[in-house]
Design an enzyme around this catalytic site. Structure first.
Site, PDB file in Angstrom:
ATOM      1  N   SER A   1     -10.088  -0.700   6.692  1.00 35.12           N
ATOM      2  CA  SER A   1      -9.317  -0.437   5.481  1.00 35.12           C
ATOM      3  C   SER A   1      -8.580  -1.640   4.913  1.00 35.12           C
ATOM      4  O   SER A   1      -8.096  -1.581   3.790  1.00 35.12           O
ATOM      5  CB  SER A   1      -8.314   0.695   5.736  1.00 35.12           C
TER       6      SER A   1
ATOM      7  N   SER B   1      -9.193   1.935   2.819  1.00 32.88           N
ATOM      8  CA  SER B   1      -8.253   2.681   2.005  1.00 32.88           C
ATOM      9  C   SER B   1      -7.226   1.805   1.302  1.00 32.88           C
ATOM     10  O   SER B   1      -6.484   2.277   0.437  1.00 32.88           O
ATOM     11  CB  SER B   1      -7.526   3.702   2.888  1.00 32.88           C
TER      12      SER B   1
ATOM     13  N   LYS C   1       0.835  -1.191   0.000  1.00 33.15           N
ATOM     14  CA  LYS C   1       0.000   0.000   0.000  1.00 33.15           C
ATOM     15  C   LYS C   1       0.879   1.254   0.000  1.00 33.15           C
ATOM     16  O   LYS C   1       1.845   1.352   0.758  1.00 33.15           O
ATOM     17  CB  LYS C   1      -0.896  -0.030   1.243  1.00 33.15           C
TER      18      LYS C   1
END
Length: 532
Positions: A230, A206, A131
């Site tokens: 997330s 996210s 990420k």
């Protein structure tokens, strides 16, 4: 006015504001986006892409396959489909190739047997994606913030360093929502990520770029973070596995932005992957010294595990009703556990669950013991500079000149309304304590709780703006500090992933991970998008 009526009116006002912002966001569709001939990514034809990380590492250690061939297969897949999903936003292909060749050369020169190699490098040669909010040396670390477009990491986040030390080879970094505070992964720096099962649908946030990258078979293992779902929402929307560990087990160091001091205890870094058997090896590596807090080597006899389940939150006025196909999928799991496994399965009603959103906001409103308040989102958007003016940014957005996304502007506008005063804080803190006590009493050290991962399957792009509080189905477990594994359960009739959350008591991650492996065997696990 009666206090209860006042609270309900305030909640309805918040929902109305969220709906209006949603209409603005959905109006953005008229500006269009990249069009594709297919609704889904193409099927996988390379067999190496259909092996777990554990299997790949074993084959590489046994010299049955060359690491460079594995890495090149993933690079080829990324080149084929990443333009459709926009999961990987910056690659490091040349560096990955060099690292793969170095693995092959090392294996040619070394005489150690497989057991020694596995102990030293359990993820030897396994392709990895990370990420973008995590530091990966030489890669951007902006969290989608335009003003940080030139921020390049000169070191690795702790978990990234541990995974690399274990032999994993990073292919690149993946998209996220702006400052990791929304459940659609889209920003003005990298654009929007698309669901590989239907490109018109969201990937979640996210860690959404990570979710769609894994689901599209552009990677096999990945790193995500979770403060409100997330990891688990993207894992659910993209039909893969994601685990939020017990708090304090996996180090969070090396992320941007970091949670406020009082909120950091609710932020969890964890593994995301296509195959359940990769979860435990990944977690062992990512936890480092923190692994001693868990019992991952304990043998789990699922017949002796007590299962509990709820099909919805009890009816919050802020949150969508749970889709019938998700309820049916959960009931299939319950029936299977009862009839095939022969386990004890009990339906429960925890009335506090309908306050999940309020409990999460209570956590986000928490101050440190010395009275320090959490940072304002408007300040974070300014990247430690001058706080932005959200109303002015909204006006600029309407004319297409704001550098911020509408979810970020909306949150900055609403954050003062969302933060609770001391009276509400104390009220919902007591509700949270009551829920935590009830769950611990139910679960003990031998129970798991089955709960929807989200009220709906992956919605279309922009729809979350009209349903801003649906993340509460995952966020509540951050508040409670319980380990959770999101498990895929196949696809619905429209071809979108189904799934379920498996929750256990503190530091009983081994139970949820064992259930994940069982559900994968029983219900098929990840389904390749565009499968012929």
């Amino acid at each position: 006015m009666a206090p209860l009526l006042t609270v309900r009116l305030q909640l309805l006002c918040l929902r109305a504001i969220g709906f209006l912002i949603g209409l603005i966001g959905q109006a953005a569709r008229v500006f269009g986006g990249q069009k594709f001939d297919s609704k889904t990514t193409g099927p996988v034809t390379e067999p190496l892409l259909l092996l777990s990380g554990v299997q790949l590492a074993k084959m590489i250690r046994q010299r049955k396959v060359k690491c460079i061939d594995v890495v090149q297969a993933y690079i080829n897949r990324i080149k084929d489909v990443n333009q459709m999903v926009n999961g990987i936003v910056k690659h490091r292909f040349e560096a990955a190739r060099k690292e793969a060749l170095a693995v092959d050369q090392r294996l040619e020169e070394m005489q150690e047997d497989e057991a020694i190699l596995e102990k030293q490098w359990p993820l030897l040669g396994v392709p990895l994606t990370v990420k973008e909010s995590f530091q990966l040396q030489g890669m951007p670390n902006s969290s989608g913030l335009v003003s940080r477009r030139d921020a390049i990491s000169d070191t690795d986040a702790t978990v990234v360093a541990l995974l690399k030390k274990a032999g994993a080879i990073p292919l690149g970094i993946t998209n996220c929502s702006e400052l990791c505070m929304w459940y659609e992964s889209s920003n003005n720096l990298y654009g929007r990520s698309n669901n590989p099962y239907n490109l018109q649908h969201i990937v979640g946030g996210s860690s959404g770029g990570e979710g769609c990258t894994l689901a599209a078979a552009c990677s096999v293992i990945g790193v995500g973070s979770d403060i409100g779902g997330s990891i688990r929402m993207p894992a659910f929307f993209n039909g893969i596995f994601g685990h939020m560990p017990s708090p304090g087990v996996v180090p969070n160091k090396g992320q941007f932005p970091m949670a406020g001091e009082a909120q950091e205890q609710f932020l969890c870094t964890g593994p995301m992957c296509r195959y359940a058997e990769d979860l435990i090896p990944m977690l062992k590596v990512m936890a480092g010294p923190g692994i001693t807090k868990l019992k991952l080597d304990t043998k789990v006899h699922l017949k002796h595990v007590k299962f509990y389940w709820m099909e919805h939150d009890g009816g919050s006025v802020l949150i969508s009703k749970v889709d019938q196909d998700l309820i049916q999928a959960q009931k299939k799991v319950v029936d299977h556990l009862e009839t095939i496994l022969g386990a004890s399965v009990q339906h429960v009603k925890l009335k506090q669950m309908k306050y999940s959103f309020q409990l999460w906001i209570t956590m986000m409103s928490a101050t440190t013991p010395d009275g320090k308040k959490p940072p304002k989102f408007a300040d974070l958007l300014g990247d430690h500079g001058k706080s932005i003016n959200p109303l002015w940014e909204l006006i600029k957005w309407c004319f297409g000149v704001s550098i911020y996304t509408i979810p970020s502007i909306g949150l900055a506008l609403l954050e003062e309304k969302l933060r609770y005063n001391s009276e509400k804080y104390n009220k919902y803190k007591k509700v949270g304590e009551s829920l935590y006590k009830d769950l611990l009493e139910i679960l003990g050290d031998d129970g798991v709780f089955l709960y929807p991962s989200h009220p709906t399957v992956a919605p279309k792009h922009h729809v979350p703006l009209a349903r801003p509080f649906n993340f509460a189905y995952t966020g509540v477990f951050n508040v409670l500090g319980l380990p959770v594994t999101q498990c895929p359960l196949g696809l619905n009739t429209k071809g979108l992933p189904l799934g379920i959350q498996v929750v256990a008591g503190p530091f009983n991650d081994h139970l949820t991970l064992a259930v994940a492996q069982y559900l994968e065997k029983s219900f098929g696990g990840w389904v390749c998008p565009g499968k012929l």
